[in-house]
Write a protein that holds these residues in place. Structure first.
Motif, mmCIF file in Angstrom:
data_model
loop_
_atom_site.group_PDB
_atom_site.id
_atom_site.type_symbol
_atom_site.label_atom_id
_atom_site.label_comp_id
_atom_site.label_asym_id
_atom_site.label_seq_id
_atom_site.Cartn_x
_atom_site.Cartn_y
_atom_site.Cartn_z
ATOM 1 N N ASP A 1 -62.997 48.714 17.542
ATOM 2 C CA ASP A 1 -61.711 48.731 17.021
ATOM 3 C C ASP A 1 -60.809 49.816 17.673
ATOM 4 O OD1 ASP A 1 -59.535 47.604 15.472
ATOM 5 O OD2 ASP A 1 -60.164 48.758 13.359
ATOM 6 N N ASN A 2 -59.422 49.475 17.374
ATOM 7 C CA ASN A 2 -58.426 50.664 17.753
ATOM 8 C C ASN A 2 -57.869 51.072 16.278
ATOM 9 O OD1 ASN A 2 -56.147 49.202 17.695
ATOM 10 N ND2 ASN A 2 -56.302 48.762 19.870
ATOM 11 N N ASP A 3 -56.703 52.222 16.233
ATOM 12 C CA ASP A 3 -55.965 52.446 15.080
ATOM 13 C C ASP A 3 -54.888 51.632 15.037
ATOM 14 O OD1 ASP A 3 -57.578 54.778 14.875
ATOM 15 O OD2 ASP A 3 -56.249 56.058 15.938
ATOM 16 N N GLY A 4 -54.389 50.686 15.987
ATOM 17 C CA GLY A 4 -53.431 49.885 15.453
ATOM 18 C C GLY A 4 -53.730 48.499 14.928
ATOM 19 N N VAL A 5 -54.863 48.058 15.148
ATOM 20 C CA VAL A 5 -55.745 46.658 14.513
ATOM 21 C C VAL A 5 -56.057 47.173 13.316
ATOM 22 C CG1 VAL A 5 -57.297 44.875 14.957
ATOM 23 C CG2 VAL A 5 -55.880 45.769 16.695
ATOM 24 N N ALA A 6 -56.642 48.302 13.083
ATOM 25 C CA ALA A 6 -57.461 49.088 11.902
ATOM 26 C C ALA A 6 -58.369 48.066 11.128
ATOM 27 C CB ALA A 6 -56.146 49.279 10.746
ATOM 28 N N LEU A 7 -59.405 47.486 11.928
ATOM 29 C CA LEU A 7 -60.459 46.604 11.211
ATOM 30 C C LEU A 7 -61.610 47.536 11.016
ATOM 31 C CD1 LEU A 7 -60.565 43.370 13.407
ATOM 32 C CD2 LEU A 7 -60.037 43.542 11.106
ATOM 33 N N GLY A 8 -61.620 48.740 11.792
ATOM 34 C CA GLY A 8 -62.671 49.816 11.455
ATOM 35 C C GLY A 8 -63.759 49.498 12.391
ATOM 36 N N THR B 1 -44.186 41.860 18.357
ATOM 37 C CA THR B 1 -43.171 42.385 17.226
ATOM 38 C C THR B 1 -41.884 41.489 17.626
ATOM 39 O OG1 THR B 1 -42.409 44.134 18.412
ATOM 40 C CG2 THR B 1 -44.096 44.356 16.725
ATOM 41 N N ALA B 2 -41.279 41.109 16.589
ATOM 42 C CA ALA B 2 -39.853 40.315 16.796
ATOM 43 C C ALA B 2 -38.787 41.325 17.345
ATOM 44 C CB ALA B 2 -39.454 39.684 15.672
ATOM 45 N N LYS B 3 -38.889 42.662 16.851
ATOM 46 C CA LYS B 3 -37.947 43.698 17.305
ATOM 47 C C LYS B 3 -38.647 44.697 18.042
ATOM 48 C CE LYS B 3 -33.918 42.417 15.137
ATOM 49 N NZ LYS B 3 -32.342 42.234 16.066
ATOM 50 N N ASP B 4 -37.926 45.447 18.653
ATOM 51 C CA ASP B 4 -38.449 46.583 19.670
ATOM 52 C C ASP B 4 -38.872 47.759 18.468
ATOM 53 O OD1 ASP B 4 -38.056 45.588 22.131
ATOM 54 O OD2 ASP B 4 -36.170 46.540 22.293
ATOM 55 N N THR B 5 -39.990 48.323 18.618
ATOM 56 C CA THR B 5 -40.506 49.376 17.767
ATOM 57 C C THR B 5 -39.863 50.681 18.195
ATOM 58 O OG1 THR B 5 -42.475 49.675 19.498
ATOM 59 C CG2 THR B 5 -42.849 48.095 17.547
ATOM 60 N N ASP B 6 -40.524 51.780 17.833
ATOM 61 C CA ASP B 6 -39.774 53.179 17.766
ATOM 62 C C ASP B 6 -39.980 53.558 19.333
ATOM 63 O OD1 ASP B 6 -38.707 53.100 15.230
ATOM 64 O OD2 ASP B 6 -40.584 54.328 14.732
ATOM 65 N N ASN B 7 -41.012 52.971 20.084
ATOM 66 C CA ASN B 7 -41.172 53.251 21.599
ATOM 67 C C ASN B 7 -40.710 52.349 22.333
ATOM 68 O OD1 ASN B 7 -42.984 51.260 21.152
ATOM 69 N ND2 ASN B 7 -44.692 52.504 21.395
ATOM 70 N N ASP B 8 -39.807 51.394 21.702
ATOM 71 C CA ASP B 8 -39.080 50.302 22.654
ATOM 72 C C ASP B 8 -40.034 49.068 23.250
ATOM 73 O OD1 ASP B 8 -36.595 51.171 22.353
ATOM 74 O OD2 ASP B 8 -36.591 52.713 23.879
ATOM 75 N N LYS B 9 -41.148 48.868 22.552
ATOM 76 C CA LYS B 9 -42.355 48.054 22.917
ATOM 77 C C LYS B 9 -42.161 46.985 21.875
ATOM 78 C CE LYS B 9 -43.745 50.780 26.336
ATOM 79 N NZ LYS B 9 -43.497 50.527 27.820
ATOM 80 N N LEU C 1 -47.770 48.953 18.910
ATOM 81 C CA LEU C 1 -48.225 49.629 17.495
ATOM 82 C C LEU C 1 -48.921 50.946 17.834
ATOM 83 C CD1 LEU C 1 -49.919 46.811 15.766
ATOM 84 C CD2 LEU C 1 -47.587 47.526 15.648
ATOM 85 N N VAL C 2 -49.604 51.281 18.942
ATOM 86 C CA VAL C 2 -50.152 52.425 19.228
ATOM 87 C C VAL C 2 -50.042 52.716 20.782
ATOM 88 C CG1 VAL C 2 -52.442 53.664 19.201
ATOM 89 C CG2 VAL C 2 -51.832 52.252 17.408
ATOM 90 N N GLN C 3 -49.718 53.605 21.287
ATOM 91 C CA GLN C 3 -49.467 53.862 22.676
ATOM 92 C C GLN C 3 -50.951 53.980 23.326
ATOM 93 O OE1 GLN C 3 -46.992 53.493 24.452
ATOM 94 N NE2 GLN C 3 -45.475 55.163 24.233
ATOM 95 N N ASP C 4 -51.141 53.472 24.490
ATOM 96 C CA ASP C 4 -52.430 53.557 25.249
ATOM 97 C C ASP C 4 -53.701 53.432 24.270
ATOM 98 O OD1 ASP C 4 -51.114 54.605 27.452
ATOM 99 O OD2 ASP C 4 -51.272 56.578 26.703
#
Length: 391
Positions: free
Chosen positions: A39-46, A331-339, A373-376
């Motif tokens: 997994d990764n931190d953005g998906v958060a399945l563990g 995402t429907a809108k840009d996130t804080d990092n414009d992604k 959701l998470v950079q890199d």
């Protein structure tokens, strides 16, 4: 001691039920799954190099011999992890025994009233997949005939009483069968929350077949007040189109769009707020899997959600089929990092029907992660093999 007493009382009740001309029916299912998750931190399945879990559902219906009334009681061992000594909510199958895993799923009475029936107690609350598809304790009425289905219900929340100033959910729903190929429906849900907060959902649903294409859709508006200074105003759109190419192959495509908001300082919240949804999204990681009985990835954020899916199912023979899908998560809108790119998911399922009660499944998913959701973020991999017994 308490469990043994309960089992004895149930046995006596069931043995005696024949003398009172009651109709007793049992139903249930058990799902067992083993697998692995990277997994990764953005998906958060563990991360879990190897896991196993069990979910058991058991239900008993006791009806009067004239069919005018019945009681329904159902218990669930909800997706309990093997070997866990202190899992989610204290659940787990540890060595030498288990913790407290059993929960009440249904406990309601149903009585025929006119052309429909009334239900009282903890019961299914299936309003809409994207709004509320779970359970709720309350008072409901259902009417059905060959063309029309109507439903109305009220569900109290928190510690308040029904029909008072405490938070409640009110539901009205209807469906109309236009002909053998078309059904149109709608629903309204009002949820009175604490303080100045409230929300309501107004939905229009339907399905039709324009040979050879089968269409289904949901259009839902959410309104209300988040607080005294902020209003709610959000939308959700879902459309699915499928084509049966021949007796073995079916292909389909779908889109799911839920509005989002990247300006928290204004006086209107445009993020669609999923109430108590079921498996509402596309792909294995977000719900279309055996894994979803235990855990799912949640890609819904304040920025909304856009999912695009293409999938195909091939029926190999009477007992087995294989399915594949590609899902774009954004995402429907840009996130804080414009992604906006959450990731691209590749899925595969293989199902084998052992007999009328038992089905085996192998499923796997690979997500090429985006930066929304998470950079890199690392890519995500899941594979599982399971068996489901249903009676």
């Amino acid at each position: 001691m308490g469990k043994k007493l309960l089992m004895v009382l149930m046995a006596v009740f069931l043995l005696a039920s024949g003398a009172y001309a009651a109709d007793v029916k049992f139903k249930g299912s058990m799902t067992n799954l083993v697998g692995t998750i990277d997994d990764n931190d953005g998906v958060a399945l563990g991360d879990d190099a190897g896991f196993g879990f069990t979910r058991l559902r058991f239900q008993v219906d006791v009806a009067s011999d004239d069919g005018l009334a019945k009681i329904v009681y159902a218990q669930e061992v909800g997706a309990t992890e093997w070997g866990a000594t202190d899992g989610a909510n204290g659940k787990g199958f540890k060595f030498g025994g288990d913790t407290v895993n059993i929960e009440t799923r249904f406990a309601y009475a149903q009585v025929a009233l006119g052309p429909g029936f009334v239900r009282l107690g903890l019961q299914p609350a299936s309003v809409n997949t994207y709004v509320w598809d779970d359970t709720g304790a309350g008072l409901t009425y259902t009417y059905k005939d060959d063309c029309i289905s109507l439903f109305a219900g009220v569900y109290p929340e928190s510690n308040g009483g029904i029909f008072d100033s405490a938070p409640e959910a009110w539901v009205v729903k209807g469906d109309y069968k236009v002909d053998d190929t078309t059904t149109l429906g709608g629903f309204f849900v009002y949820n009175d929350q604490t303080g100045d907060a409230s929300r309501y959902y107004l939905g229009f649903t339907g399905s039709t077949t324009i040979d050879p294409v089968a269409l289904a859709w949901d259009v839902i508006y959410e309104g209300g007040e988040e607080n005294a200074n902020v209003d709610r105003s959000a939308w959700l759109l879902h459309v699915n189109a499928g084509v049966k190419v021949d007796d073995q192959l079916k292909v389909s495509g779908a889109v799911l769009y839920a509005t989002g908001d990247n300006n928290p300082s204004d006086d209107k919240n445009k993020t669609f707020d999923f109430f108590e949804e079921g498996d509402a999204y596309f792909g294995i990681l977000t719900g279309d899997s055996m894994l979803s009985a235990w855990k799912t990835a949640d890609f819904t954020t304040d920025y909304g959600y856009l999912g695009l899916m293409a999938d195909a199912t091939y029926q190999i023979d009477d007992k087995s089929n294989v399915r594949g899908a590609v899902v774009l998560h954004r995402t429907a809108k840009d996130t804080d990092n414009d992604k906006k790119d959450i990731g691209t998911e590749f899925d595969v399922w293989y199902n084998y029907k052992y007999n009328k009660n038992v089905c085996f499944r192998i499923e796997a998913a690979y997500l090429i992660s985006g930066d929304a959701l998470v950079q890199d973020a690392d890519n995500v991999f899941y594979a599982g093999a399971g068996v489901k017994f249903k009676f």
